[in-house]
Design an enzyme around this catalytic site. Structure first.
Site, PDB file in Angstrom:
ATOM      1  CB  SER A  85       4.903  -1.799  12.029  1.00 29.98           C
ATOM      2  OG  SER A  85       4.446  -0.477  12.253  1.00 29.98           O
ATOM      3  CD  GLU A 138      -3.667  -2.839   7.207  1.00 29.93           C
ATOM      4  OE1 GLU A 138      -2.533  -2.999   6.772  1.00 29.93           O
ATOM      5  OE2 GLU A 138      -4.363  -1.847   6.922  1.00 29.93           O
ATOM      6  N   GLY A 159       2.025   2.095  10.808  1.00 25.78           N
ATOM      7  CA  GLY A 159       2.950   3.209  10.671  1.00 25.78           C
ATOM      8  C   GLY A 159       3.615   3.621  11.970  1.00 25.78           C
ATOM      9  N   GLY A 165       2.738  -1.228   4.250  1.00 26.47           N
ATOM     10  CA  GLY A 165       2.730   0.196   3.911  1.00 26.47           C
ATOM     11  C   GLY A 165       4.145   0.710   3.759  1.00 26.47           C
ATOM     12  N   GLY A 166       4.651   1.361   4.789  1.00 25.30           N
ATOM     13  CA  GLY A 166       5.948   2.044   4.747  1.00 25.30           C
ATOM     14  C   GLY A 166       7.067   1.226   4.130  1.00 25.30           C
ATOM     15  CD  GLU A 213      -3.133   5.297   6.813  1.00 22.14           C
ATOM     16  OE1 GLU A 213      -3.099   5.367   5.572  1.00 22.14           O
ATOM     17  OE2 GLU A 213      -2.223   4.769   7.480  1.00 22.14           O
ATOM     18  CG  ASN A 230      -1.757   1.158   1.415  1.00 23.50           C
ATOM     19  OD1 ASN A 230      -1.812   2.021   0.537  1.00 23.50           O
ATOM     20  ND2 ASN A 230      -2.458   1.241   2.535  1.00 23.50           N
ATOM     21  CD1 TRP A 231       3.201   1.020  -3.083  1.00 25.73           C
ATOM     22  CD2 TRP A 231       3.417   2.375  -4.850  1.00 25.73           C
ATOM     23  NE1 TRP A 231       3.876   0.340  -4.066  1.00 25.73           N
ATOM     24  CE2 TRP A 231       4.022   1.135  -5.160  1.00 25.73           C
ATOM     25  CE3 TRP A 231       3.414   3.393  -5.821  1.00 25.73           C
ATOM     26  CZ2 TRP A 231       4.629   0.890  -6.386  1.00 25.73           C
ATOM     27  CZ3 TRP A 231       4.021   3.146  -7.052  1.00 25.73           C
ATOM     28  CH2 TRP A 231       4.628   1.906  -7.323  1.00 25.73           C
ATOM     29  CE  LYS A 232      -0.313   3.109   4.762  1.00 26.48           C
ATOM     30  NZ  LYS A 232      -0.280   3.178   6.194  1.00 26.48           N
ATOM     31  CG  HIS A 243      -6.039   1.645   5.171  1.00 30.10           C
ATOM     32  ND1 HIS A 243      -5.602   2.620   6.031  1.00 30.10           N
ATOM     33  CD2 HIS A 243      -5.015   0.784   5.010  1.00 30.10           C
ATOM     34  CE1 HIS A 243      -4.344   2.346   6.368  1.00 30.10           C
ATOM     35  NE2 HIS A 243      -3.961   1.252   5.760  1.00 30.10           N
TER      36      HIS A 243
END
Ligand code: PGA
Length: 254
Positions: A216, A170, A176, A237-238, A100, A12-14, A98
Site C-alpha cells: 500500500s 512486504e 492491497g 502494486g496498485g 500472492e 508490480n502490475w500483477k 511474492h
C-alpha cells in the site's frame, strides 16, 4: 565506513492491463521519466507484456522484471515459464516469493528457494519477497517469522550469489489493503533483516543489500517510508497502475 545504496522503485502490475493498456501505461510513465535518474526504476508487467515493454523502453534506464518463473529450466510443465526464457527476452529481474504466490498458489519456502537458485543460474536478479501475515504481526512474532523466511529460501546462498538479491519486505496485511506499515514498523523490520544478513554473511554485505518496502505505498505515504535509514525504495502494486501516481512515488524516492 559509509555505504551508499541507490534507491530502487519497482512496480508490480500483477494481473492487470491488456497489451494496449499496458503500452499506454508504460508510455505515460516514460514520458514523465527524466533521462538520468539517481535511482533505479523497475517495471514488472505480466509475462505477455515483457517483450512489448522491452521493445518500447529504448534507451531509458528502466529495469524490467518478470513476476514469477518456474524452478525447472525446461520440460513438460504446461503453462509455466522458465528463468532462461525470461533472460532471453532481455529482462533483468524476477520477483520471487511474492505473498500472492505463497498464499494463493501455495508456494512453499522450499519452492521459493529453488526459484531463487534458478533465477540466479539464468543470470537474472531475484527480487525476493518476504513478510508476515496479520496474525503473526498481532502475536508479535513477526521478526522470527521473517527471519525464518530468509533462512529457508536465501541464506543458503554463498556471498557472491547473495549480493545479487534484492529483498522486498512486504507485510501481508499491508498488501492491497490500504493499511500501510508505519515508517517505524518498516524501519524496525528492515533493520532486523539487515542485522540477520550481517550475522549470516558480514557487515559489508548487509550494508550493501537493497531492502525495499512493499504494501500500500501511495504518493502520500511514500516519502515518510523511503526516508527511513534502512528502507532502500519500494515495491509498488496498485499505485503503480496510475502513471501520475507512480511518477510521484519515483520522485519521493529519487
Ligand atoms: P500494493 O501491492 O502496493 O497494491 O499493496 C504491493 C505488492 O504486492 O507488491
Amino acid at each position: 565506513m559509509d555505504f551508499f545504496r541507490k534507491m530502487i522503485v519497482a512496480s508490480n502490475w500483477k494481473m492487470n492491463t491488456n497489451i494496449p493498456e499496458g503500452q499506454k501505461l508504460l508510455e505515460e510513465i516514460m514520458a514523465g521519466f527524466p533521462a538520468e535518474l539517481p535511482c533505479q526504476v523497475i517495471v514488472a508487467p505480466p509475462f505477455t507484456h515483457l517483450q512489448m515493454v522491452i521493445r518500447n523502453i529504448g534507451d531509458k534506464k528502466l529495469g524490467v522484471a518478470a513476476q514469477n518463473c518456474h524452478y525447472e529450466t525446461s520440460g513438460a510443465f504446461t503453462g509455466e515459464v522458465s528463468a532462461g526464457m525470461i533472460k532471453s527476452l532481455g529482462a533483468g529481474y524476477v520477483i520471487v516469493g511474492h505473498s500472492e504466490r505463497r498464499h494463493l498458489f501455495h508456494e512453499t519456502s522450499e519452492i521459493i528457494k529453488k526459484k531463487v537458485d534458478t533465477v540466479l543460474a539464468a543470470g537474472l536478479k531475484p527480487i525476493f519477497c518476504c513478510g508476515e501475515p496479520l496474525d503473526i504481526r498481532e502475536s508479535e512474532t513477526h521478526n522470527a517469522y521473517v527471519r525464518m523466511q530468509l533462512e529457508q529460501s536465501i541464506f543458503h546462498l554463498d556471498e557472491d550469489a547473495f549480493k545479487k538479491i534484492i529483498i522486498a519486505y512486504e507485510p501481508v496485511w499491508a498488501i492491497g489493503t490500504g493499511m500501510t506499515a508505519t515508517p517505524e514498523q518498516a524501519q524496525e523490520m528492515h533493520s532486523h533483516i539487515r542485522d540477520q544478513i550481517a550475522i549470516h554473511y558480514n557487515k559489508i554485505v548487509s550494508e550493501e543489500t537493497h531492502i525495499l518496502y512493499g504494501g500500500s505505498i501511495k504518493p502520500d505515504n511514500a516519502k515518510d517510508i523511503f526516508t527511513q535509514p534502512d528502507v532502500d525504495g519500494g515495491l509498488v502494486g496498485g499505485a503503480s497502475l496510475n502513471a501520475k501516481g507512480f511518477l510521484e512515488i519515483i520522485n519521493a524516492a529519487c
